[in-house]
Design an enzyme around this catalytic site. Sequence first.
Site, mmCIF file in Angstrom:
data_model
loop_
_atom_site.group_PDB
_atom_site.id
_atom_site.type_symbol
_atom_site.label_atom_id
_atom_site.label_comp_id
_atom_site.label_asym_id
_atom_site.label_seq_id
_atom_site.Cartn_x
_atom_site.Cartn_y
_atom_site.Cartn_z
ATOM 1 N N SER A 570 1.095 -4.845 0.981
ATOM 2 C CA SER A 570 -0.173 -4.491 0.383
ATOM 3 C C SER A 570 -1.111 -3.800 1.367
ATOM 4 O O SER A 570 -0.859 -2.670 1.785
ATOM 5 C CB SER A 570 -0.789 -5.767 -0.208
ATOM 6 O OG SER A 570 -1.831 -5.477 -1.085
ATOM 7 N N ASP A 581 0.936 8.623 8.379
ATOM 8 C CA ASP A 581 0.700 9.934 7.781
ATOM 9 C C ASP A 581 -0.260 10.786 8.609
ATOM 10 O O ASP A 581 -0.150 12.006 8.650
ATOM 11 C CB ASP A 581 0.152 9.766 6.365
ATOM 12 C CG ASP A 581 1.199 9.242 5.394
ATOM 13 O OD1 ASP A 581 2.384 9.193 5.781
ATOM 14 O OD2 ASP A 581 0.840 8.879 4.257
ATOM 15 N N LYS A 596 4.618 -3.474 -1.816
ATOM 16 C CA LYS A 596 3.612 -3.794 -2.839
ATOM 17 C C LYS A 596 2.539 -2.701 -2.829
ATOM 18 O O LYS A 596 1.672 -2.676 -1.966
ATOM 19 C CB LYS A 596 2.971 -5.153 -2.580
ATOM 20 C CG LYS A 596 1.913 -5.512 -3.619
ATOM 21 C CD LYS A 596 1.288 -6.861 -3.333
ATOM 22 C CE LYS A 596 0.229 -7.206 -4.375
ATOM 23 N NZ LYS A 596 -0.954 -6.323 -4.284
#
Length: 842
Positions: A570, A581, A596
Amino acid sequence: MPRGQVLRRWAAGLLAALAVCAIPGGRGALTDEELLSQPIKLPQPTAVEKYISRKVADLISVSHYAKHSIDAEYSKQWYEEYFRLLDPARLFFLQSDLEDFRSYEGILGDLVMRRGNIDFAFEVYQRYLTRVREWTAAAIGQAAGGVDLSVDESILADRRQEPWLANREAQADLWRRHFKNRLLLEILQDEKRAAKAEAPDAGEDANRPPEGEHREEQTRQAPEKDPAGGRAPLPAPALLPRQGTLPIPTLAPVPNPAPAALPQPVPAPESASLPLPTPPERTPAERVVESYKRLLRRKLETDSIEIVEAFLSALTRTYDPHSAYMAPETQEDFDISMSLSLEGIGAVLTTKDAYVEVVEIVPGGPAARDGRLKPGDRIVAVAQGSEGGSPVDVVDMNLRKVVRLIRGAKGTTVQLTVLEAGNSMPTQIDIVRDTVELKAQEAKSELRRVPLPGTAGQEARVAVIDLPSFYCDFGAKRDGAEDYRSCSRDVARLIGEASREPLDGMILDLRGNGGGALEEAVLLAGLFFDSGPVVQVRDFRGRVQKREDTDGKTVYGGPLVVLVDRLSASASEIVAAALQDHRRAVIVGEASTHGKGTVQTVYSLDRLLTRTNLFDGEPGGSLKFTIQKFYRVNGGSTQVRGVIPDIVLPSFTDHMELGEAHLPHVLPWDEIEPLDITGATDVSAWLPELRERSEARRRENPSFVSRSEDIGRYGERRALKTVPLALEARRQFQRAEEEWAKEMREHMGRRRQDGPGLDDEHTDEDGPDGDPGEDTAGAGAAAAARDLVLEETMQVLTDLVLLTRNGGPATAGAAVAPLPDGRGEVPPGVEPATGQGEAARP
């Protein structure tokens, strides 16, 4: 065994179970005959529970991300999920039981939403209790008739995917094997105790908890041991690194069972001045039977809200595994896990036999300041007020109910009647309740000096920040408190303290971090770059919002490694994905994170009840449900696939069914448009070199070579589907398990829980090949050195420090295109994390 003989033995067991013998307990002990013959009387659903059921069904169908009505197909799934939730091990219900209630299958949605009719839930639970009672009776009969432990047979280790029992004959045979399995566990436990008594210096193995009892579970207040558990014990789950959920808070009960009404006061079990009788030592068979009876007694005490909570959670689970109805006390536990504080005495409890036992005293809490309550003490009665009030006997009481009696408002007094460890003389301890801060889940920092490979004695000053959860005290924040608890603020403070002297590198350790507050994830990621997108969030209408760091400040801009595992879920995945990224950090860890990629909100049902004259003031609990999915900066979701590290380290969890992909009713992976980012640092140019150096180091490191071999053998071990039920075969099986567990402990190491603080900076004497050298820093450093994964991550960081010094930032100030999502393909055999990582947002 012939069908007729099985049925005759099973019937004989039922008859033998009616033999009268007293059941120990403090509240009017029942005989076996009374326990097994009295009519099962379930509480009936109240008007407010029916109203709540209608509202939950309505809300989940119109507000969940999936946006799906409870039509005939969803009603069918709800029907099936309720049976699975009650009997996950397929131990009690027959296929004919499901057929008896088949008329409800396609109409549950209509019955609940239009009429508030939840009779089905109570009728099925009545059948469930009937089967549990029959199971207990059969166990009593088996114990009376004796068990042949020489027969060469086995039992399935995991029955979750097995079909429902076909008939009574199959049920009788399974119950017989289950009893035999439990009996073998008790016999082998006695043998281990005897061996330990004869050889008190047997070492670490002799001090391990008995099979099926794990220290980690106890200190985290695991659910009470249920003799009907679905899987025979294997060593691996108990030996995993720190689990991915928040530990159940101090004095919090088990995570999911619903609450019950406060028990009525009864006389104390004994005068505080008189010793309680010491129960006679039971045989293994007697202990097994008592565990069966204890489970039955507790099931018979079920309150209506417990049944309602289970029934409604079965509905929410058909939408996704992270949605749930939380009854009022469950909601309270959830709030505590987010704020890391409660009002109580500060003691971690567990259930052992008929007693509630103190496992741990929370440092700084009221019980710790008082000093009289100790780990190992057993609580036998609880009274309210400084004068003691009317004590409530809590022997053989459900842990959740005991917790509710002990918790209370700050400044009030609770009086405990306690049997001190090793003593049968009860004493009374009165403790004034206060706010208890759950420090164990706070962010922690450790400073280390690590040798730089290939240099003449140079060292890197490295900070390791361990973040167990993404916590935030929303109530204090909403009220404008300046010092409200927040993980992003705590991490920023720790970085500031660590940076008082030049800092060469940092590891952000998110292993076992199951998530928490979404806003905290955004703020925390933003500590490591000036500004830019962190995550994209899409709702059920398809609207996408960017969550960005906009403050233009970087708290730490140096070499950074993020450490993850399959239990990182999560919010942990948001941070790891964002830093990957942005090409800001190197991600190191197991083959993937949990997977998740959904966001939950918590809707208080109290607000609905206040709008009615009939139910105003009644507690309604809350509905936690999925409202959004989040997506990486590169456009791919972390849902199901998780985050794939830049440097993957093999793990025992590669062979475990852990992660979103293994949960039922999961939302699928998908992707949206990527975002452009501008980064001051781009680590991607160094990744091939870092990966090559790590692989070479691990090939030359005997510890990693041995670990990889053991992981392969563990995969073969996990493939075993059965457990032997003959005594000698089980002894051999047990010895092999213990040897295997010992190897796993050596290779998996021990995660740092309370390592040295900032004032305890020390030196890591590991050489360039990763082999530990002489430890000069004391117990804290020794504990950290045993963490082989952290040790290798340190080496990756020192490589990154050198590459950064030699090469400088790869693309300073340049536009960085988003990474392609090619990393997102989960390799064959990857089984991402245990679904314990769910949290509110996300």
